[in-house]
Design an enzyme around this catalytic site. Structure first.
Site, PDB file in Angstrom:
ATOM      1  N   THR A  82      -5.951  -2.533 -12.435  1.00 15.00           N
ATOM      2  CA  THR A  82      -5.112  -2.202 -13.652  1.00 15.00           C
ATOM      3  C   THR A  82      -5.474  -3.116 -14.996  1.00 15.00           C
ATOM      4  O   THR A  82      -5.757  -2.535 -15.880  1.00 15.00           O
ATOM      5  CB  THR A  82      -3.881  -2.477 -13.363  1.00 15.00           C
ATOM      6  OG1 THR A  82      -3.022  -1.780 -12.372  1.00 15.00           O
ATOM      7  CG2 THR A  82      -2.901  -1.874 -14.748  1.00 15.00           C
ATOM      8  N   HIS A 197       1.908   2.819  -6.970  1.00 20.08           N
ATOM      9  CA  HIS A 197       0.952   1.849  -6.480  1.00 20.08           C
ATOM     10  C   HIS A 197       0.785   1.763  -4.990  1.00 20.08           C
ATOM     11  O   HIS A 197       1.818   2.092  -4.071  1.00 20.08           O
ATOM     12  CB  HIS A 197       1.460   0.567  -7.133  1.00 20.08           C
ATOM     13  CG  HIS A 197       0.423  -0.481  -7.113  1.00 20.08           C
ATOM     14  ND1 HIS A 197       0.076  -1.136  -5.911  1.00 20.08           N
ATOM     15  CD2 HIS A 197      -0.182  -1.173  -7.956  1.00 20.08           C
ATOM     16  CE1 HIS A 197      -1.018  -1.946  -6.041  1.00 20.08           C
ATOM     17  NE2 HIS A 197      -0.990  -2.054  -7.214  1.00 20.08           N
ATOM     18  N   ASP A 256      -5.618   4.574 -13.962  1.00 23.50           N
ATOM     19  CA  ASP A 256      -6.225   3.344 -14.105  1.00 23.50           C
ATOM     20  C   ASP A 256      -7.472   3.208 -13.308  1.00 23.50           C
ATOM     21  O   ASP A 256      -8.625   2.818 -13.689  1.00 23.50           O
ATOM     22  CB  ASP A 256      -5.585   2.271 -14.039  1.00 23.50           C
ATOM     23  CG  ASP A 256      -4.831   1.877 -12.761  1.00 23.50           C
ATOM     24  OD1 ASP A 256      -4.579   2.833 -12.158  1.00 23.50           O
ATOM     25  OD2 ASP A 256      -3.954   0.984 -12.747  1.00 23.50           O
ATOM     26  N   HIS A 257      -7.567   3.672 -12.005  1.00 18.15           N
ATOM     27  CA  HIS A 257      -8.295   3.614 -10.824  1.00 18.15           C
ATOM     28  C   HIS A 257      -8.071   4.353  -9.779  1.00 18.15           C
ATOM     29  O   HIS A 257      -6.986   5.000  -9.601  1.00 18.15           O
ATOM     30  CB  HIS A 257      -8.481   2.048 -10.428  1.00 18.15           C
ATOM     31  CG  HIS A 257      -7.193   1.280 -10.165  1.00 18.15           C
ATOM     32  ND1 HIS A 257      -6.402   1.771  -8.944  1.00 18.15           N
ATOM     33  CD2 HIS A 257      -6.472   0.485 -10.939  1.00 18.15           C
ATOM     34  CE1 HIS A 257      -5.211   0.817  -8.967  1.00 18.15           C
ATOM     35  NE2 HIS A 257      -5.282   0.444 -10.170  1.00 18.15           N
TER      36      HIS A 257
END
Ligand code: GP9
Ligand code: MN
Length: 420
Positions: A82, A197, A256-257
């Site tokens: 992040t 997450h 973010d990824h």
């Protein structure tokens, strides 16, 4: 060192993509709001699980013709996850190849977006439902020039509101509204989401979306937590509209990824209905990018681009020419934009080819090819990473004063919330 700076300056100026007059300054004076969409990969956009859209709200933005939606946008993060994505959004530089730039290079000089906009009258704020020391944010945000950091201590961290790394997205975005409304305008803000997450587990009652059935708990749950985040965003947009913020704020949302690593390839083959080859895995590193600019017509942008390219794109919309900044990224909306997304490990993707572990593949066939273009693109990718690494590891921005930039002093900033 001054030789380094001159050489880098010349290189970056030669590769600078000048602003598109159609968009330059079209959002001048508007607020800016970044939303970090935790672990969201592009394959989920328009994906249907048992005939049900996983992210109906984001899908509607992708197709409304108003929002810019970038469908060939890639994450470029390394071990800082992040925080690496944040670093690129603020500085248009790559994170480190090893370790976390937030932790290891927080004392560096940066010319970050909050500091660049400060002299133009902007107030900046970061909002996040975890505690300020995570990823050393409370240190590096000083170097970026963040005026405010609303961390977990500003939110109701009750047991039912918290999961995994911190506050769930729905209470987080709800409780962020008064904080955003308290800011003087124009403001530059970022909100970092958490619910989607790894390992994507939800509390009972937080979702009625079905889990996947792919024989992998993590993958199965990913659909539920992504759907929860999508619902939280829809509510948030309604609140922004009600508060009158929607019409004078650029909203930038980005994955973010990746969320699903290669360890889950067996399940991902079922999700995608095809074999996950190294080539295919590189294609899965797409993350969605949305930019909504009030009064500007967007649409789907197919350009191959990456996280280092967002900052100059946004600054140009705000009417800030980035020519004099040592950015390795470029404005995606510029007609001169060179389409390439280097990954942090030196591999890359372009509209034609993909390089994985040094092997070049044709995007059309997914098969390895020998191609001169690949060699040329490999050099471009390596050069961008090398320049960025030199800037970051030698702290070269100390020696460079961009024209029109008013330096900030990190010591002027501290993030405390009363006695908490
Ligand atoms: C923690 C959050 C998640 O504060 O940003 O971090 P990640 O593990 O995705 O880097
Ligand atoms: Mn993350």
């Amino acid at each position: 060192n001054s030789d380094d700076v001159t050489e880098i300056e010349n290189n970056l100026k030669a590769n600078f993509a000048k602003p598109n007059p159609e968009y330059f300054g079209k959002a001048e004076g508007m607020n800016v709001m970044y939303v970090s969409l935790e672990s969201l990969q592009t394959f989920l956009i328009d994906y249907e699980l048992d005939g049900q859209e996983v992210t109906p709200f984001l899908n509607s933005l992708a197709h409304d013709g108003e929002t810019f939606y970038f469908d060939n946008f890639f994450h470029q993060t390394g071990q800082g996850k992040t925080s690496d994505a944040e670093f690129m959004m603020e500085t248009s530089l790559f994170p480190l190849s090893q370790g976390s730039v937030f932790i290891n290079k927080a004392q560096n000089t940066y010319h970050a977006a909050p500091a660049i906009l400060k002299s133009r009258g902007y107030t900046s704020a970061a909002l996040h439902g975890n505690y300020k020391t995570f990823w050393n944010r409370n240190e590096i945000y000083k170097a970026f020039g963040y005026d405010h950091f609303f961390d977990a201590t500003y939110y109701n961290m009750t047991p039912e509101n918290v999961k995994n790394y911190g506050l769930k997205d729905k209470p987080f975005l709800e409780e962020s509204m008064p904080l955003l409304e308290s800011l003087p305008q124009p403001f530059y803000s970022k909100l970092i989401l958490l619910s989607n997450h790894f390992p994507f587990a939800m509390d009972e009652g937080d979702t009625d979306f079905p889990a996947g059935d792919f024989g992998d708990k993590v993958v199965n749950q990913y659909f539920q937590s992504a759907n929860y985040m999508d619902q939280a965003l829809e509510e948030f947009f309604n609140n922004l509209k009600e508060a009158g913020l929607y019409d004078n704020t650029i909203i930038v949302m980005y994955g973010d990824h990746y969320g699903i690593s290669e360890n889950h390839n067996d399940a991902m083959e079922k999700v995608m209905g095809e074999e996950i080859t190294p080539f295919k895995n590189a294609q899965l590193q797409r993350v969605p990018l949305f930019i909504h600019v009030p009064g500007v017509k967007g649409g789907v942008v197919h350009k191959y681009s990456g996280e280092v390219d967002v900052q100059p794109t946004i600054l140009h919309l705000l009417g800030v020419d980035t020519r004099n900044y040592l950015n390795v990224g470029n404005d995606i909306l510029s007609p001169e934009f060179k389409e390439i997304a280097p990954f942090r490990n030196g591999d890359f993707v372009t509209p034609e080819v993909t390089q994985v572990n040094g092997v070049c593949y044709s995007n059309e066939t997914g098969e390895p090819i020998e191609d001169d273009q690949c060699t040329a693109d490999d050099q471009i990718a390596k050069e961008k990473l090398e320049i960025s690494d030199r800037i970051v590891t030698k702290d070269l921005l100390r020696f460079y004063q961009p024209e029109g930039y008013e330096p900030i002093n990190p010591n002027d900033y501290q993030y405390t919330n009363g006695t908490k």
